[in-house]
Scaffold this motif. Structure first.
Motif, mmCIF file in Angstrom:
data_model
loop_
_atom_site.group_PDB
_atom_site.id
_atom_site.type_symbol
_atom_site.label_atom_id
_atom_site.label_comp_id
_atom_site.label_asym_id
_atom_site.label_seq_id
_atom_site.Cartn_x
_atom_site.Cartn_y
_atom_site.Cartn_z
ATOM 1 N N LEU A 69 -1.301 -3.576 1.816
ATOM 2 C CA LEU A 69 -2.470 -3.503 2.697
ATOM 3 C C LEU A 69 -2.162 -4.088 4.076
ATOM 4 N N GLU A 70 -1.398 -5.180 4.103
ATOM 5 C CA GLU A 70 -0.992 -5.761 5.391
ATOM 6 C C GLU A 70 -0.113 -4.774 6.152
ATOM 7 N N GLY A 71 0.759 -4.071 5.420
ATOM 8 C CA GLY A 71 1.641 -3.092 6.051
ATOM 9 C C GLY A 71 0.871 -1.936 6.664
ATOM 10 N N PHE A 72 -0.137 -1.459 5.967
ATOM 11 C CA PHE A 72 -0.945 -0.362 6.517
ATOM 12 C C PHE A 72 -1.764 -0.836 7.709
ATOM 13 N N ASP A 73 -2.254 -2.072 7.654
ATOM 14 C CA ASP A 73 -3.004 -2.605 8.794
ATOM 15 C C ASP A 73 -2.146 -2.607 10.051
ATOM 16 N N LYS A 74 -0.842 -2.887 9.894
ATOM 17 C CA LYS A 74 0.064 -2.985 11.040
ATOM 18 C C LYS A 74 0.655 -1.625 11.452
ATOM 19 N N LEU A 75 1.097 -0.833 10.457
ATOM 20 C CA LEU A 75 1.896 0.354 10.751
ATOM 21 C C LEU A 75 1.116 1.666 10.712
ATOM 22 N N ALA A 76 0.049 1.712 9.938
ATOM 23 C CA ALA A 76 -0.747 2.953 9.829
ATOM 24 C C ALA A 76 -2.208 2.589 9.626
ATOM 25 N N PRO A 77 -2.809 1.918 10.600
ATOM 26 C CA PRO A 77 -4.174 1.386 10.425
ATOM 27 C C PRO A 77 -5.228 2.447 10.098
ATOM 28 N N HIS A 78 -5.028 3.682 10.549
ATOM 29 C CA HIS A 78 -6.028 4.713 10.261
ATOM 30 C C HIS A 78 -6.171 4.942 8.761
ATOM 31 N N TYR A 79 -5.058 4.811 8.040
ATOM 32 C CA TYR A 79 -5.079 5.083 6.606
ATOM 33 C C TYR A 79 -5.343 3.832 5.759
ATOM 34 N N SER A 80 -5.509 2.692 6.403
ATOM 35 C CA SER A 80 -5.735 1.455 5.660
ATOM 36 C C SER A 80 -6.983 1.519 4.772
ATOM 37 N N PRO A 81 -8.136 2.015 5.269
ATOM 38 C CA PRO A 81 -9.316 2.134 4.388
ATOM 39 C C PRO A 81 -9.077 3.075 3.213
ATOM 40 N N PHE A 82 -8.349 4.152 3.450
ATOM 41 C CA PHE A 82 -8.040 5.127 2.390
ATOM 42 C C PHE A 82 -7.235 4.460 1.280
ATOM 43 N N VAL A 83 -6.223 3.675 1.644
ATOM 44 C CA VAL A 83 -5.382 3.000 0.655
ATOM 45 C C VAL A 83 -6.175 1.916 -0.068
ATOM 46 N N ARG A 84 -7.000 1.191 0.667
ATOM 47 C CA ARG A 84 -7.840 0.168 0.034
ATOM 48 C C ARG A 84 -8.775 0.799 -1.007
ATOM 49 N N PHE A 85 -9.313 1.970 -0.668
ATOM 50 C CA PHE A 85 -10.206 2.671 -1.591
ATOM 51 C C PHE A 85 -9.451 3.097 -2.849
ATOM 52 N N LEU A 86 -8.233 3.636 -2.679
ATOM 53 C CA LEU A 86 -7.428 4.042 -3.828
ATOM 54 C C LEU A 86 -7.125 2.858 -4.731
ATOM 55 N N MET A 87 -6.758 1.731 -4.129
ATOM 56 C CA MET A 87 -6.436 0.532 -4.913
ATOM 57 C C MET A 87 -7.660 0.030 -5.672
ATOM 58 N N ALA A 88 -8.806 -0.002 -4.999
ATOM 59 C CA ALA A 88 -10.006 -0.604 -5.591
ATOM 60 C C ALA A 88 -10.618 0.250 -6.686
ATOM 61 N N THR A 89 -10.547 1.575 -6.544
ATOM 62 C CA THR A 89 -11.254 2.460 -7.479
ATOM 63 C C THR A 89 -10.350 3.122 -8.517
ATOM 64 N N GLY A 90 -9.054 3.304 -8.186
ATOM 65 C CA GLY A 90 -8.155 3.980 -9.107
ATOM 66 C C GLY A 90 -8.458 5.461 -9.268
ATOM 67 N N VAL A 91 -9.186 6.043 -8.323
ATOM 68 C CA VAL A 91 -9.488 7.467 -8.428
ATOM 69 C C VAL A 91 -8.221 8.275 -8.168
ATOM 70 N N ARG A 92 -8.209 9.509 -8.628
ATOM 71 C CA ARG A 92 -7.092 10.404 -8.335
ATOM 72 C C ARG A 92 -7.077 10.688 -6.833
ATOM 73 N N THR A 93 -5.896 10.911 -6.293
ATOM 74 C CA THR A 93 -5.757 11.123 -4.850
ATOM 75 C C THR A 93 -6.630 12.269 -4.366
ATOM 76 N N SER A 94 -6.668 13.370 -5.130
ATOM 77 C CA SER A 94 -7.466 14.529 -4.721
ATOM 78 C C SER A 94 -8.961 14.211 -4.739
ATOM 79 N N GLU A 95 -9.367 13.264 -5.597
ATOM 80 C CA GLU A 95 -10.781 12.861 -5.647
ATOM 81 C C GLU A 95 -11.151 12.050 -4.410
ATOM 82 N N ALA A 96 -10.236 11.174 -3.975
ATOM 83 C CA ALA A 96 -10.493 10.384 -2.774
ATOM 84 C C ALA A 96 -10.477 11.279 -1.536
ATOM 85 N N ILE A 97 -9.531 12.211 -1.482
ATOM 86 C CA ILE A 97 -9.449 13.129 -0.345
ATOM 87 C C ILE A 97 -10.720 13.963 -0.228
#
Length: 363
Positions: free
Chosen positions: A183-211
């Motif tokens: 999460l720290e890495g995404f905040d620094k290197l790809a901040p736009h996708y940081s919420p997306f990754v946080r959501f995947l980690m927190a919910t465990g949904v399939r990638t296509s479900e989050a998309i």
């Protein structure tokens, strides 16, 4: 009545028409090609015959009168498994999406090995997962069984092939420290996708479900997220187009939002919410391309943070593993993961459930 004409169906020929409120569609010349003038002329002749039969009251609703044997069988006996496979698949008249899925991958596998019509050694050397092997072998067996019925084979050479043992998959979820680093890495290197990754980690949904998550599926009043659809790859397209579908298991599940997850989504929520808008998008506001995200963002962040590479799907394993570790009942874990029952949880994570301690001994 409209004139019946051959249409191009991904290179093959199809006749489509309606009669008495019923739609008909079939391939009049299995193995034929739309670009082949002779094949197209044969298909047009069949179309004319159908039209004449309708007008004269002699139409055959089973369509058997209008079907020709597969083109490849008109001149030659299939000598390779690939030739037999192509003849068989054409006779099935599969929907385009079905043929573009498992049948396409089996054909690729056969093409790569290029076996003779009775050669089976090649399939024992294929390096694929046991479950995939079972599914693909089942299709090849069905193909050869059909080949026996048509006289192309004396016996089914694949009938005696044994399935490999299903080795349990070693699942390596991210640790708490790895989650923090990612999460720290995404905040620094790809901040736009940081919420997306946080959501995947927190919910465990399939990638296509989050998309595919829409704002209408986020209920702030009830503090829950509704997972009912996914944006999955269109297997008949060019690899980039996605189609909205139900979830993999067809289930609808309601995920309660933690305070952190609620705050994350409130931060993302636009001033004027369009219920049909995606929650997560690319920086350009488009649908997230999972492969592009994995190659350009995910891999870069894990490498920069010194974390051994695992696929983004590992976020799903991570949620499930930590849920079990924290004592959530397996029935609850199965629900959160969107499984129909607990069998998949027990099969893949059984080693984590009620794991015993070694006895205390005076060593």
């Amino acid at each position: 009545m409209r004139e019946i004409k051959p249409v191009n169906n991904n290179g093959s020929i199809q006749l489509k028409f309606s009669l008495g409120g019923k739609r008909y569609g079939f391939n009049p010349l299995p193995g034929g090609h739309y670009e082949d003038k002779r094949d197209l002329a044969i298909a047009q002749a069949i179309a004319t015959k159908i039209q004449n039969d309708i007008l004269s009251g002699h139409f055959d609703p089973t369509l058997d009168r209008y079907r020709l044997v597969p083109k490849a069988t008109l001149n030659t006996q299939p000598k390779t498994l690939l030739e037999l496979w192509d003849i068989w698949v054409k006779t099935l008249e599969l929907p385009t999406a079905t043929e573009a899925n498992h049948y396409k991958w089996v054909r690729r596998m056969i093409t790569k090995a290029s076996p003779g019509i009775t050669d089976t050694d090649w399939i024992t050397k294929v390096d694929i997962a046991p479950r995939t092997f079972k599914d693909r072998l089942g299709l090849i067996k069905a193909c050869c069984k059909w080949g026996v019925s048509k006289g192309y084979l004396e016996t089914n050479p694949y009938e005696s092939i044994k399935l490999p043992k299903d080795k349990p998959k070693e699942i390596k979820p991210f640790t708490q420290e790895e989650i923090k680093l990612i999460l720290e890495g995404f905040d620094k290197l790809a901040p736009h996708y940081s919420p997306f990754v946080r959501f995947l980690m927190a919910t465990g949904v399939r990638t296509s479900e989050a998309i595919g998550l829409l704002w209408e599926h986020v209920d702030f009043h009830r503090s829950e997220i509704i997972i009912k659809e996914s944006l999955s790859k269109d297997l008949t397209g060019n690899g980039y187009r996605r189609v909205r579908k139900e979830t993999k298991t067809g289930n609808i599940r309601y995920l309660p939002m933690s305070l952190e997850l609620q705050a994350l989504l409130i931060f993302l929520r636009p001033p004027k919410v369009n219920p049909d808008s995606l929650v997560f998008t690319s920086p350009q506001g488009c649908i997230i391309d999972a492969d592009n995200f994995r190659c350009r963002q995910w891999t870069k962040v894990l490498k920069a943070q010194g974390i051994p590479y695992r696929k983004p799907y590992t976020t799903r394993h991570t949620m499930i593993s930590h849920a079990i570790d924290q004592g959530i009942p397996i029935t609850g874990v199965a629900y959160l993961a969107g499984h129909k029952d607990t069998s998949m949880i027990i099969k893949n994570y059984g080693h984590m459930i009620n794991r015993p301690s070694l006895p205390s001994l005076p060593i």
